[in-house]
Scaffold this motif. Structure first.
Motif, PDB file in Angstrom:
ATOM      1  N   PRO A 153       0.815  -1.220   0.000  1.00  0.00           N
ATOM      2  CA  PRO A 153       0.000   0.000   0.000  1.00  0.00           C
ATOM      3  C   PRO A 153       0.847   1.268   0.000  1.00  0.00           C
ATOM      4  CG  PRO A 153      -0.876  -1.582   1.576  1.00  0.00           C
ATOM      5  CD  PRO A 153       0.421  -2.150   1.082  1.00  0.00           C
ATOM      6  N   GLY A 154       0.551   2.153  -0.937  1.00  0.00           N
ATOM      7  CA  GLY A 154       1.224   3.452  -1.002  1.00  0.00           C
ATOM      8  C   GLY A 154       2.543   3.463  -1.743  1.00  0.00           C
ATOM      9  N   ALA A 155       3.063   2.290  -2.119  1.00  0.00           N
ATOM     10  CA  ALA A 155       4.397   2.231  -2.716  1.00  0.00           C
ATOM     11  C   ALA A 155       4.451   2.956  -4.062  1.00  0.00           C
ATOM     12  CB  ALA A 155       4.841   0.784  -2.871  1.00  0.00           C
ATOM     13  N   LEU A 163      21.700   8.940   8.953  1.00  0.00           N
ATOM     14  CA  LEU A 163      20.446   9.313   8.301  1.00  0.00           C
ATOM     15  C   LEU A 163      19.285   9.266   9.293  1.00  0.00           C
ATOM     16  CD1 LEU A 163      22.314   8.572   5.903  1.00  0.00           C
ATOM     17  CD2 LEU A 163      20.360   7.471   4.833  1.00  0.00           C
ATOM     18  N   ARG A 164      18.216   9.971   8.965  1.00  0.00           N
ATOM     19  CA  ARG A 164      16.954   9.734   9.646  1.00  0.00           C
ATOM     20  C   ARG A 164      16.407   8.390   9.187  1.00  0.00           C
ATOM     21  NH1 ARG A 164      14.089  15.384   8.869  1.00  0.00           N
ATOM     22  NH2 ARG A 164      16.072  15.670   7.784  1.00  0.00           N
ATOM     23  N   THR A 165      15.817   7.644  10.076  1.00  0.00           N
ATOM     24  CA  THR A 165      15.367   6.295   9.733  1.00  0.00           C
ATOM     25  C   THR A 165      13.884   6.121  10.033  1.00  0.00           C
ATOM     26  OG1 THR A 165      16.094   5.517  11.925  1.00  0.00           O
ATOM     27  CG2 THR A 165      17.619   5.213  10.088  1.00  0.00           C
ATOM     28  N   TYR A 166      13.196   5.532   9.070  1.00  0.00           N
ATOM     29  CA  TYR A 166      11.769   5.232   9.223  1.00  0.00           C
ATOM     30  C   TYR A 166      11.584   3.729   9.091  1.00  0.00           C
ATOM     31  CZ  TYR A 166      10.851  10.200   8.651  1.00  0.00           C
ATOM     32  OH  TYR A 166      10.825  11.569   8.814  1.00  0.00           O
ATOM     33  N   LEU A 167      11.081   3.103  10.141  1.00  0.00           N
ATOM     34  CA  LEU A 167      10.741   1.687  10.101  1.00  0.00           C
ATOM     35  C   LEU A 167       9.281   1.543   9.713  1.00  0.00           C
ATOM     36  CD1 LEU A 167      11.560  -1.327  10.809  1.00  0.00           C
ATOM     37  CD2 LEU A 167      10.429  -0.893  13.013  1.00  0.00           C
ATOM     38  N   VAL A 168       9.005   0.759   8.672  1.00  0.00           N
ATOM     39  CA  VAL A 168       7.615   0.463   8.305  1.00  0.00           C
ATOM     40  C   VAL A 168       7.310  -0.979   8.693  1.00  0.00           C
ATOM     41  CG1 VAL A 168       7.488   2.171   6.474  1.00  0.00           C
ATOM     42  CG2 VAL A 168       8.282  -0.128   5.922  1.00  0.00           C
ATOM     43  N   LEU A 169       6.053  -1.221   9.032  1.00  0.00           N
ATOM     44  CA  LEU A 169       5.659  -2.503   9.618  1.00  0.00           C
ATOM     45  C   LEU A 169       5.025  -3.450   8.596  1.00  0.00           C
ATOM     46  CD1 LEU A 169       4.216  -1.096  12.959  1.00  0.00           C
ATOM     47  CD2 LEU A 169       6.522  -1.974  12.518  1.00  0.00           C
ATOM     48  N   THR A 170       5.441  -3.330   7.324  1.00  0.00           N
ATOM     49  CA  THR A 170       4.874  -4.163   6.260  1.00  0.00           C
ATOM     50  C   THR A 170       5.797  -5.321   5.886  1.00  0.00           C
ATOM     51  OG1 THR A 170       5.752  -2.473   4.758  1.00  0.00           O
ATOM     52  CG2 THR A 170       3.386  -2.444   5.190  1.00  0.00           C
ATOM     53  N   SER A 220       3.079   1.874   7.201  1.00  0.00           N
ATOM     54  CA  SER A 220       3.503   1.526   5.841  1.00  0.00           C
ATOM     55  C   SER A 220       4.085   2.763   5.172  1.00  0.00           C
ATOM     56  CB  SER A 220       2.329   1.001   5.010  1.00  0.00           C
ATOM     57  OG  SER A 220       1.469   2.060   4.632  1.00  0.00           O
ATOM     58  N   ILE A 221       4.647   2.582   3.984  1.00  0.00           N
ATOM     59  CA  ILE A 221       5.217   3.695   3.242  1.00  0.00           C
ATOM     60  C   ILE A 221       4.140   4.706   2.831  1.00  0.00           C
ATOM     61  CG2 ILE A 221       5.061   2.702   0.906  1.00  0.00           C
ATOM     62  CD1 ILE A 221       7.998   3.722   0.512  1.00  0.00           C
ATOM     63  N   ALA A 222       2.883   4.278   2.821  1.00  0.00           N
ATOM     64  CA  ALA A 222       1.782   5.197   2.517  1.00  0.00           C
ATOM     65  C   ALA A 222       1.756   6.366   3.506  1.00  0.00           C
ATOM     66  CB  ALA A 222       0.451   4.449   2.551  1.00  0.00           C
ATOM     67  N   ASP A 223       2.208   6.107   4.744  1.00  0.00           N
ATOM     68  CA  ASP A 223       2.202   7.137   5.775  1.00  0.00           C
ATOM     69  C   ASP A 223       3.335   8.157   5.631  1.00  0.00           C
ATOM     70  OD1 ASP A 223       0.017   5.873   6.972  1.00  0.00           O
ATOM     71  OD2 ASP A 223       1.317   4.567   8.153  1.00  0.00           O
ATOM     72  N   LEU A 224       4.208   7.935   4.647  1.00  0.00           N
ATOM     73  CA  LEU A 224       5.339   8.844   4.445  1.00  0.00           C
ATOM     74  C   LEU A 224       5.178   9.746   3.223  1.00  0.00           C
ATOM     75  CD1 LEU A 224       8.198   6.313   5.264  1.00  0.00           C
ATOM     76  CD2 LEU A 224       7.379   8.164   6.721  1.00  0.00           C
ATOM     77  N   ILE A 225       4.132   9.510   2.439  1.00  0.00           N
ATOM     78  CA  ILE A 225       3.923  10.310   1.216  1.00  0.00           C
ATOM     79  C   ILE A 225       3.801  11.789   1.570  1.00  0.00           C
ATOM     80  CG2 ILE A 225       2.333  10.742  -0.695  1.00  0.00           C
ATOM     81  CD1 ILE A 225       1.615   7.735  -0.594  1.00  0.00           C
TER      82      ILE A 225
END
Length: 257
Positions: A24-26, A221-228, A249-254
């Motif tokens: 989702p969101g990719a 770097l700043r790091t974002y962990l996604v739970l997918t 998910s990456i959808a939350d970073l758009i």
């Protein structure tokens, strides 16, 4: 106050795709990056496929990533050895992704007195090639491995991967390999150089604490962990380091682009 994010690095499997299906969101995330003109690279420890192969795989899932936006552990390994010893030679266990990268970096592939034994991922590890690698390392060849992943996914379940085979060779030779892929920040630094980016204004997105987040953190770097993907929310507390943020998910970073 931290600088705005101008550049993005993202893992592929578990972030953009899962078993060749877009997450989702990719597709929207990559499209937004493209429209904004923000530099980015998709990183993967997979050394089997060329960037062209992976671009085609992503396109088939509905995600349009040009091959020049893909940075594999095979490409990072070829860049590393060509910087360490330009125009060298190597005995290689691996697939087209690795052999093509090394050829394009000016390396000669040989079984006779190579400078390096380079171990990558393949679905057809052979006893004879592993034996050859052991003997060449015992004879003085330097030992490099594309990545430390001990298993890889398949439709039937986990398969032994580069890290597991490297452990076998280490047991036989007493020689540890130098792993180029994540979590080694060398792979991240090379990616930053490739897009002319600074760590202070770059973010890393990943689904694994022990490779993606660790590599990003160690490279500043700043790091974002996604739970997918591999790491679940309840797993994060077990690690002695933390991502900058955890998102579903990456959808939350758009919204950050």
């Amino acid at each position: 106050m931290s600088e705005p994010i101008e550049n993005w690095l993202t893992d592929m499997d578990g972030v953009l795709v899962h078993e060749n299906q877009a997450l989702p969101g990719a597709a929207e995330f990559v499209e937004r990056l493209t429209q904004s003109g923000r530099p980015y690279l998709v990183l993967t420890n997979n050394s089997i496929f060329t960037a062209r192969d992976l671009a085609a795989r992503l396109r088939a899932s509905g995600i349009d990533v040009p091959e020049e936006r893909l940075w594999t552990s095979a490409l990072a390994t070829a860049a590393f050895v060509s910087q360490q010893l330009p125009g060298g030679s190597a005995y290689v266990i691996g697939e087209a992704g690795l052999t093509t990268a090394l050829h394009e970096a000016g390396y000669v592939l040989t079984e006779t007195d190579p400078d390096y034994v380079i171990l990558g991922e393949t679905r057809t590890y052979s006893f004879s090639s592993i034996t050859k690698a052991i003997r060449l390392i015992q004879g003085g060849a330097r030992f490099i491995a594309t990545n430390p992943d001990s298993t890889g996914p398949s439709s039937e379940g986990p398969l032994p991967a580069t890290g597991a085979v490297a452990a076998l060779i280490t047991k036989a030779t007493g020689r540890e390999p130098y792993f180029v892929g994540k979590p080694n920040p060398v792979m991240i630094r090379a990616a930053l150089n490739r897009i002319d980016a600074h760590s202070e204004s770059t973010a890393m997105i990943g689904d694994r604490m022990d490779t993606d987040v660790l590599a990003g953190m160690e490279a500043g770097l700043r790091t974002y962990l996604v739970l997918t993907g591999s790491t679940k929310a309840e797993d994060v507390e077990r690690y002695p380091y933390r991502p900058s943020e955890v998102r579903d998910s990456i959808a939350d970073l758009i919204e950050l682009i």
